[in-house]
Design an enzyme around this catalytic site. Structure first.
Site, PDB file in Angstrom:
ATOM      1  N   ALA A  27       0.833  -1.216   0.000  1.00  0.00           N
ATOM      2  CA  ALA A  27       0.000   0.000   0.000  1.00  0.00           C
ATOM      3  C   ALA A  27       0.863   1.258   0.000  1.00  0.00           C
ATOM      4  O   ALA A  27       0.557   2.236  -0.693  1.00  0.00           O
ATOM      5  CB  ALA A  27      -0.932  -0.019   1.215  1.00  0.00           C
ATOM      6  N   GLY A 107       6.088  -2.705  16.521  1.00  0.00           N
ATOM      7  CA  GLY A 107       5.429  -2.702  17.813  1.00  0.00           C
ATOM      8  C   GLY A 107       5.862  -1.521  18.668  1.00  0.00           C
ATOM      9  O   GLY A 107       6.462  -0.553  18.171  1.00  0.00           O
ATOM     10  N   ASP A 132       0.524  -8.550  19.573  1.00  0.00           N
ATOM     11  CA  ASP A 132       0.173  -8.376  20.987  1.00  0.00           C
ATOM     12  C   ASP A 132      -0.998  -7.410  21.212  1.00  0.00           C
ATOM     13  O   ASP A 132      -1.620  -7.416  22.269  1.00  0.00           O
ATOM     14  CB  ASP A 132       1.376  -7.859  21.778  1.00  0.00           C
ATOM     15  CG  ASP A 132       2.521  -8.862  21.827  1.00  0.00           C
ATOM     16  OD1 ASP A 132       2.309 -10.019  21.412  1.00  0.00           O
ATOM     17  OD2 ASP A 132       3.616  -8.489  22.268  1.00  0.00           O
ATOM     18  N   ARG A 176       4.137 -11.357  25.804  1.00  0.00           N
ATOM     19  CA  ARG A 176       5.092 -11.291  26.916  1.00  0.00           C
ATOM     20  C   ARG A 176       4.556 -10.421  28.041  1.00  0.00           C
ATOM     21  O   ARG A 176       4.706 -10.737  29.200  1.00  0.00           O
ATOM     22  CB  ARG A 176       6.404 -10.701  26.388  1.00  0.00           C
ATOM     23  CG  ARG A 176       7.618 -11.081  27.140  1.00  0.00           C
ATOM     24  CD  ARG A 176       8.900 -10.638  26.491  1.00  0.00           C
ATOM     25  NE  ARG A 176       8.734  -9.855  25.269  1.00  0.00           N
ATOM     26  CZ  ARG A 176       9.509  -9.929  24.215  1.00  0.00           C
ATOM     27  NH1 ARG A 176      10.500 -10.769  24.197  1.00  0.00           N
ATOM     28  NH2 ARG A 176       9.307  -9.165  23.166  1.00  0.00           N
ATOM     29  N   GLU A 192     -12.291 -22.583  29.973  1.00  0.00           N
ATOM     30  CA  GLU A 192     -12.738 -22.632  31.374  1.00  0.00           C
ATOM     31  C   GLU A 192     -12.061 -21.534  32.182  1.00  0.00           C
ATOM     32  O   GLU A 192     -12.598 -21.071  33.189  1.00  0.00           O
ATOM     33  CB  GLU A 192     -12.424 -23.995  31.984  1.00  0.00           C
ATOM     34  CG  GLU A 192     -13.508 -25.052  31.774  1.00  0.00           C
ATOM     35  CD  GLU A 192     -13.737 -25.402  30.317  1.00  0.00           C
ATOM     36  OE1 GLU A 192     -12.748 -25.571  29.590  1.00  0.00           O
ATOM     37  OE2 GLU A 192     -14.916 -25.476  29.904  1.00  0.00           O
ATOM     38  N   ARG A 216     -18.367 -30.616  37.800  1.00  0.00           N
ATOM     39  CA  ARG A 216     -19.584 -30.250  37.062  1.00  0.00           C
ATOM     40  C   ARG A 216     -19.848 -31.185  35.883  1.00  0.00           C
ATOM     41  O   ARG A 216     -20.796 -31.031  35.149  1.00  0.00           O
ATOM     42  CB  ARG A 216     -19.483 -28.807  36.548  1.00  0.00           C
ATOM     43  CG  ARG A 216     -19.434 -27.769  37.659  1.00  0.00           C
ATOM     44  CD  ARG A 216     -19.846 -26.369  37.185  1.00  0.00           C
ATOM     45  NE  ARG A 216     -19.182 -25.919  35.977  1.00  0.00           N
ATOM     46  CZ  ARG A 216     -18.000 -25.294  35.939  1.00  0.00           C
ATOM     47  NH1 ARG A 216     -17.353 -25.059  37.053  1.00  0.00           N
ATOM     48  NH2 ARG A 216     -17.479 -24.913  34.809  1.00  0.00           N
ATOM     49  N   ARG A 259       2.696 -16.030  14.616  1.00  0.00           N
ATOM     50  CA  ARG A 259       3.201 -14.860  13.893  1.00  0.00           C
ATOM     51  C   ARG A 259       3.230 -15.075  12.378  1.00  0.00           C
ATOM     52  O   ARG A 259       3.470 -14.138  11.620  1.00  0.00           O
ATOM     53  CB  ARG A 259       4.601 -14.505  14.405  1.00  0.00           C
ATOM     54  CG  ARG A 259       4.623 -13.962  15.818  1.00  0.00           C
ATOM     55  CD  ARG A 259       5.207 -12.567  15.874  1.00  0.00           C
ATOM     56  NE  ARG A 259       6.564 -12.558  15.458  1.00  0.00           N
ATOM     57  CZ  ARG A 259       7.630 -12.645  16.277  1.00  0.00           C
ATOM     58  NH1 ARG A 259       7.435 -12.700  17.584  1.00  0.00           N
ATOM     59  NH2 ARG A 259       8.841 -12.634  15.818  1.00  0.00           N
TER      60      ARG A 259
HETATM   61  P1  ADP Z   1       8.586  -4.357  18.695  1.00  0.00           P
HETATM   62  O1  ADP Z   1       8.676  -3.181  17.789  1.00  0.00           O
HETATM   63  O2  ADP Z   1       7.890  -5.522  18.057  1.00  0.00           O
HETATM   64  O3  ADP Z   1       8.036  -3.987  20.062  1.00  0.00           O
HETATM   65  P2  ADP Z   1      11.290  -4.421  19.837  1.00  0.00           P
HETATM   66  O4  ADP Z   1      10.887  -4.066  21.210  1.00  0.00           O
HETATM   67  O5  ADP Z   1      12.357  -5.432  19.653  1.00  0.00           O
HETATM   68  O6  ADP Z   1      10.074  -4.922  18.926  1.00  0.00           O
HETATM   69  O7  ADP Z   1      11.765  -3.061  19.131  1.00  0.00           O
HETATM   70  C1  ADP Z   1      12.252  -3.092  17.798  1.00  0.00           C
HETATM   71  C2  ADP Z   1      13.512  -2.276  17.706  1.00  0.00           C
HETATM   72  O8  ADP Z   1      13.227  -0.903  17.990  1.00  0.00           O
HETATM   73  C3  ADP Z   1      14.586  -2.637  18.723  1.00  0.00           C
HETATM   74  O9  ADP Z   1      15.328  -3.753  18.305  1.00  0.00           O
HETATM   75  C4  ADP Z   1      15.431  -1.365  18.756  1.00  0.00           C
HETATM   76  O10 ADP Z   1      16.314  -1.300  17.671  1.00  0.00           O
HETATM   77  C5  ADP Z   1      14.366  -0.290  18.585  1.00  0.00           C
HETATM   78  N1  ADP Z   1      14.008   0.269  19.912  1.00  0.00           N
HETATM   79  C6  ADP Z   1      13.164  -0.259  20.817  1.00  0.00           C
HETATM   80  N2  ADP Z   1      13.104   0.510  21.921  1.00  0.00           N
HETATM   81  C7  ADP Z   1      13.950   1.542  21.702  1.00  0.00           C
HETATM   82  C8  ADP Z   1      14.356   2.692  22.456  1.00  0.00           C
HETATM   83  N3  ADP Z   1      13.861   2.927  23.676  1.00  0.00           N
HETATM   84  N4  ADP Z   1      15.256   3.535  21.892  1.00  0.00           N
HETATM   85  C9  ADP Z   1      15.746   3.302  20.655  1.00  0.00           C
HETATM   86  N5  ADP Z   1      15.401   2.262  19.905  1.00  0.00           N
HETATM   87  C10 ADP Z   1      14.525   1.389  20.400  1.00  0.00           C
HETATM   88  O1  F6P Z   2       5.850  -8.736  20.402  1.00  0.00           O
HETATM   89  C1  F6P Z   2       5.427  -9.825  19.659  1.00  0.00           C
HETATM   90  C2  F6P Z   2       5.921 -11.108  20.263  1.00  0.00           C
HETATM   91  O2  F6P Z   2       5.445 -12.146  19.441  1.00  0.00           O
HETATM   92  C3  F6P Z   2       5.574 -11.329  21.728  1.00  0.00           C
HETATM   93  O3  F6P Z   2       4.241 -11.742  21.928  1.00  0.00           O
HETATM   94  C4  F6P Z   2       6.585 -12.373  22.100  1.00  0.00           C
HETATM   95  O4  F6P Z   2       6.824 -12.356  23.477  1.00  0.00           O
HETATM   96  C5  F6P Z   2       7.810 -11.921  21.348  1.00  0.00           C
HETATM   97  O5  F6P Z   2       7.341 -11.177  20.249  1.00  0.00           O
HETATM   98  C6  F6P Z   2       8.682 -13.057  20.880  1.00  0.00           C
HETATM   99  O6  F6P Z   2       9.812 -12.518  20.283  1.00  0.00           O
HETATM  100  P1  F6P Z   2      10.863 -13.317  19.386  1.00  0.00           P
HETATM  101  O7  F6P Z   2      10.365 -13.251  17.981  1.00  0.00           O
HETATM  102  O8  F6P Z   2      12.114 -12.537  19.552  1.00  0.00           O
HETATM  103  O9  F6P Z   2      10.911 -14.706  19.867  1.00  0.00           O
END
Ligand code: ADP
Ligand code: F6P
Length: 326
Positions: A27, A107, A132, A176, A192, A216, A259
């Protein structure tokens, strides 16, 4: 279509992949093309941004991907980008490539990363993509619906064997820190009990609920456990098995199948709307926002608001899991 003053947009997918990322990329590329904007695809999220892994994408480069899971741009979790030095490299690459703005789908973490670029003057639009569904400012994220349908399919099958053997099954869903998928799956699969990280349910209470279902006259007990619930499903199973609850217990961890897979019609539509809207926001000068689905509308939500708030689970849905488990 009118020509835009924005000439080049970079697009990336980041963090955990989510089914629907491909329709989103398609898109963006096709909307950019319609407005005469060049799209640079960034490979491997922030890691690729730091290392200048860019490729120009035209309308034919996104043919045949609408129905595919994963992301053709690939994704990554980048340690380097968390550091100011990594962010500085990323900005250097953005400037060298002549990108006027960036669209980042991912995310909560990815949006936190996007905010770091925004703070340093790069115009960004974020797109919520995470199974999530834990991102503030949007009712739904890309990938949630497909993941939920995968879970439902799996639990329906597990129920067959659970009934045949009079067993209790602990079924672990992803999440998580979020019980969203577990709660939704619990309701639509008639579980349940649902166990989530947001609420403490001691193992004794779990054992009582299962024994109660046995008394039950139920032929099985389905307990949906979110990944972030403590103790972990395997540990919990060992504990309740030792308590003599009528049923014997088995554990199924659904894992990364949640996923993958082709995006559902809902996710294709949501991802497509987010992709089109992200480009249109940039053209209209709405930057440093995330595309949010609120009700049926596409809404610009400031990235600062998104990352400074926590999305809470609906108390009504949690109540429903209890009302309906009879
Ligand atoms: P998601 O986007 O699915 O939540 P992550 O938490 O791994 O996955 O975040 C993706 C990437 O975004 C990280 O690997 C990192 O490079 C970047 N990132 C996450 N949090 C921060 C932060 N506080 N500051 C800078 N970069 C970040
Ligand atoms: O954030 C998406 C998610 O699938 C979570 O639900 C899970 O805890 C995590 O990513 C797993 O991450 P990885 O792909 O690094 O195993």
């Amino acid at each position: 279509m009118e020509e835009s003053t924005i000439k080049t947009i970079g697009v990336m997918t980041s963090g955990g992949d989510a089914p629907g990322m491909n329709p989103f990329i398609r898109a963006v590329v096709r909307t950019c093309a319609a407005y005469g904007i060049k799209t640079l695809g960034i490979e491997g999220g922030y890691e690729g941004l730091i290392h200048g892994k860019f490729r120009e994408m035209g309308i034919r480069d996104v043919s045949g991907i609408l129905q595919r899971g994963g992301t053709i741009l690939q994704t990554a979790r980048s340690k380097e980008f968390r550091e100011p030095s990594g962010q500085r490299e990323a900005i250097r690459q953005i400037n060298n490539a002549g990108m006027d703005a960036l669209i980042v789908a991912g995310g909560d973490g990815s949006l936190n990363g996007a905010q770091k670029l925004v703070a340093k003057g790069i115009p960004v639009v974020g797109v919520p993509a995470s199974i999530d569904n834990d991102i503030f400012g949007t009712d739904m994220c890309i990938g949630v619906d497909t993941a939920l349908n995968t879970i439902v399919d799996a639990i329906d099958k597990i129920r067959d064997t659970a009934s045949s053997h009079n067993r209790a099954f602990l079924i672990e869903t992803m999440g998580r820190a979020s019980g969203y998928l577990a709660v939704q799956a619990g309701i639509v699969c008639g579980a349940e009990l649902v166990l989530i990280p947001e609420y403490k349910t001691p193992p004794e209470e779990v054992a009582n609920a299962i024994e109660d279902a046995y008394r039950r006259g139920k032929s099985h007990a389905i307990i949906v456990v979110a990944e972030g619930y403590e103790p972990h499903a395997l540990e919990l199973a060992a504990k309740i098995d030792a308590m003599d609850i009528g049923f014997s217990t088995r554990v199924t961890i659904l894992g990364h199948i949640q996923r993958g897979g082709k995006p559902s019609a809902f996710d294709r539509m949501l991802a497509t709307r987010f992709g089109v809207t992200a480009v249109e926001f940039l053209i209209a000068g709405k930057t440093n926002v995330m595309t949010g689905l609120q009700g049926t509308e596409m809404v610009p939500v400031p990235i600062d608001d998104v990352i400074s708030h926590t999305k809470t689970l609906s108390a009504k849905f949690i109540e429903m899991t209890k009302i309906l488990a009879k």
